[in-house]
Scaffold this motif. Structure first.
Motif, short mmCIF file in Angstrom:
data_model
loop_
_atom_site.label_atom_id
_atom_site.label_comp_id
_atom_site.label_asym_id
_atom_site.label_seq_id
_atom_site.Cartn_x
_atom_site.Cartn_y
_atom_site.Cartn_z
N HIS A 10 0.71 -1.25 0.07
CA HIS A 10 0.04 -0.06 0.10
C HIS A 10 0.97 1.25 0.16
O HIS A 10 1.79 1.55 0.69
CB HIS A 10 -0.87 -0.08 1.25
N PHE A 11 0.70 2.07 -1.05
CA PHE A 11 1.38 3.24 -1.08
C PHE A 11 0.70 4.72 -1.22
O PHE A 11 -0.41 4.45 -1.54
CB PHE A 11 2.41 3.26 -2.60
N ALA A 12 1.24 5.51 -0.56
CA ALA A 12 0.64 7.14 -0.36
C ALA A 12 1.26 7.84 -1.55
O ALA A 12 2.62 7.70 -1.65
CB ALA A 12 0.87 7.41 0.85
N VAL A 34 -3.22 2.05 -3.80
CA VAL A 34 -2.73 3.38 -3.59
C VAL A 34 -3.65 4.20 -3.01
O VAL A 34 -4.91 4.00 -3.12
CB VAL A 34 -1.91 4.07 -4.93
N THR A 35 -3.23 5.16 -2.48
CA THR A 35 -4.05 6.11 -1.82
C THR A 35 -3.48 7.46 -2.44
O THR A 35 -2.21 7.84 -1.78
CB THR A 35 -4.18 6.35 -0.37
N VAL A 36 -4.25 8.52 -3.03
CA VAL A 36 -3.50 9.49 -3.51
C VAL A 36 -3.96 10.68 -2.94
O VAL A 36 -5.23 11.03 -2.59
CB VAL A 36 -4.04 9.79 -5.14
N PHE A 37 -3.13 11.60 -2.46
CA PHE A 37 -3.55 12.82 -1.49
C PHE A 37 -3.37 13.98 -2.49
O PHE A 37 -2.26 14.25 -3.06
CB PHE A 37 -2.79 12.88 -0.24
N GLU A 38 -4.34 14.84 -2.43
CA GLU A 38 -4.40 16.20 -3.16
C GLU A 38 -4.95 17.29 -2.60
O GLU A 38 -6.01 17.15 -2.11
CB GLU A 38 -5.12 15.90 -4.66
N GLY A 169 -0.35 3.06 7.91
CA GLY A 169 -0.38 1.59 7.23
C GLY A 169 0.27 1.63 5.91
O GLY A 169 0.10 0.73 5.02
N PHE A 170 0.93 2.63 5.56
CA PHE A 170 1.62 2.82 4.17
C PHE A 170 3.09 2.00 4.09
O PHE A 170 3.66 2.15 4.96
CB PHE A 170 1.66 4.02 3.74
N ASP A 171 3.18 1.36 3.20
CA ASP A 171 4.60 0.65 2.92
C ASP A 171 5.59 1.68 2.23
O ASP A 171 6.84 1.36 2.20
CB ASP A 171 4.54 -0.72 2.04
#
Length: 351
Positions: A10-12, A34-38, A169-171
């Motif tokens: 899991h990547f941010a 993935v979780t994208v932050f904008e 919880g991001f790798d």
């Protein structure tokens, strides 16, 4: 049983412009989460389009070229999102607005996304957004070790309304934001001090952008105001680029112009208020184009990080041991394709 396939991670991804979305979609295609932050209200970054009562303006990137076969292949997956723009009309103008040389080379096709430049990144981001993998209006303020899970990361964020939240919880954490913002976030988070020094060598110039609409050009018998060319690079001390938005494919017909100020002038006037910058650029626009008519619509955008003057010199930074990475157009240059290649190559390094 042994396998060379790593378990899904899991990547941010911080930033939802071209680099961030290219990186995120590549990771998803490789089987990762993935979780994208904008921090903004929508994806696209500087591949931006602004709506008005008279039609849209591409107030960030004006067009793009495609030389890397991987970029061409990606574009072919969504052919309806891009059209060729007849850039053989692009002229080079001197300080007085006179044609100073032949049009730009047609060696590279000039493309635009349709119906606006934001459509390409937004189209690629749509599956991520539909799956709930993009957090809009969410600014990342700090990257730190996960408080509960060993060898994981967590992000401290702030919404537009000031609400605080922790995502954990991001790798790995991948920064796809302007170099100055990446540098600041790494410093604030006390992460990757060697990278902070490398990023300090990157130089990116600001850009004031002016948007004008002239609906009077739609009068019977009048096809356009001013010059017959549709786009130009200029040596005028205030203006570096002008484009007739209505000449682009799949755009509204009302005469609209986007004017990008020169890096030097933008830097000199970086702290001007919008009305002052607009007045100065409107005067310069009249000098270059000969258009003296009063526009029915005037708008502007100040980009703090627009054109790379000194790039990083490599496509990305990646620390596999820590799970931290950085990408962006500024790694290689300032073209749309540079952003794509940077995001793609960071993702490939990760997987």
């Amino acid at each position: 049983m042994t396998t060379t396939q790593r378990a899904p991670r899991h990547f941010a991804v911080i930033g939802a412009g071209m680099a961030g979305i290219a990186c995120a979609r590549t990771l998803v295609q490789a089987g990762h989460q993935v979780t994208v932050f904008e921090k903004s209200r929508s994806t696209s970054g500087r591949m931006a389009t602004r709506s008005s009562a008279f039609g849209s303006f591409d107030h960030g990137a004006q067009y793009f070229t495609a030389r890397d076969p991987r970029f061409l292949q990606a574009l072919e997956t969504t052919p309806t999102l891009c059209k060729r723009w007849s850039a053989n009309s692009v002229q080079v103008l001197d300080e007085l607005g006179h044609v100073a040389g032949p049009g730009l080379s047609n060696h590279d096709a000039h493309w635009v996304a349709v119906p606006g430049m934001k459509s390409l990144v937004n189209g690629w981001a749509a599956p991520l957004e539909a799956g709930g993998h993009i957090e809009l209006q969410t600014r990342v303020n700090r990257i730190e070790a996960d408080a509960l899970l060993a060898k994981k990361w967590q992000l401290r964020t702030e919404g537009l309304d000031g609400t605080q939240h922790v995502f954990s919880g991001f790798d790995g954490v991948l920064l796809a934001i302007p170099s100055a913002q990446a540098q600041s976030l790494l410093q604030t988070s006390e992460q990757e001090k060697p990278w902070v020094k490398q990023l300090d060598q990157v130089k990116v110039a600001p850009c004031w952008t002016l948007m004008l609409a002239f609906p009077q050009a739609m009068q019977p018998g009048l096809s356009a105001l001013g010059p017959q060319w549709n786009a130009a690079r200029s040596t005028h001390h205030r203006i570096a680029w002008l484009a007739r938005e209505s000449s682009k494919p799949k755009r509204e017909p009302i005469e609209r112009w986007t004017i990008q100020a020169s890096p030097a002038w933008s830097q000199e006037h970086i702290h001007d208020d919008a009305s002052r910058a607009e007045a100065k650029l409107l005067k310069a626009f009249s000098e270059v184009t000969g258009i003296r008519a009063e526009p029915a619509h005037v708008d502007s955008q100040r980009w703090l990080y627009a054109k790379t003057v000194q790039p990083l010199g490599k496509s990305h930074l990646w620390d596999a041991k820590k799970g931290l990475g950085v990408c962006g157009d500024w790694c290689l240059g300032h073209r749309v394709e540079d952003a794509f290649v940077s995001g793609l190559e960071l993702a490939l390094a990760v997987v």
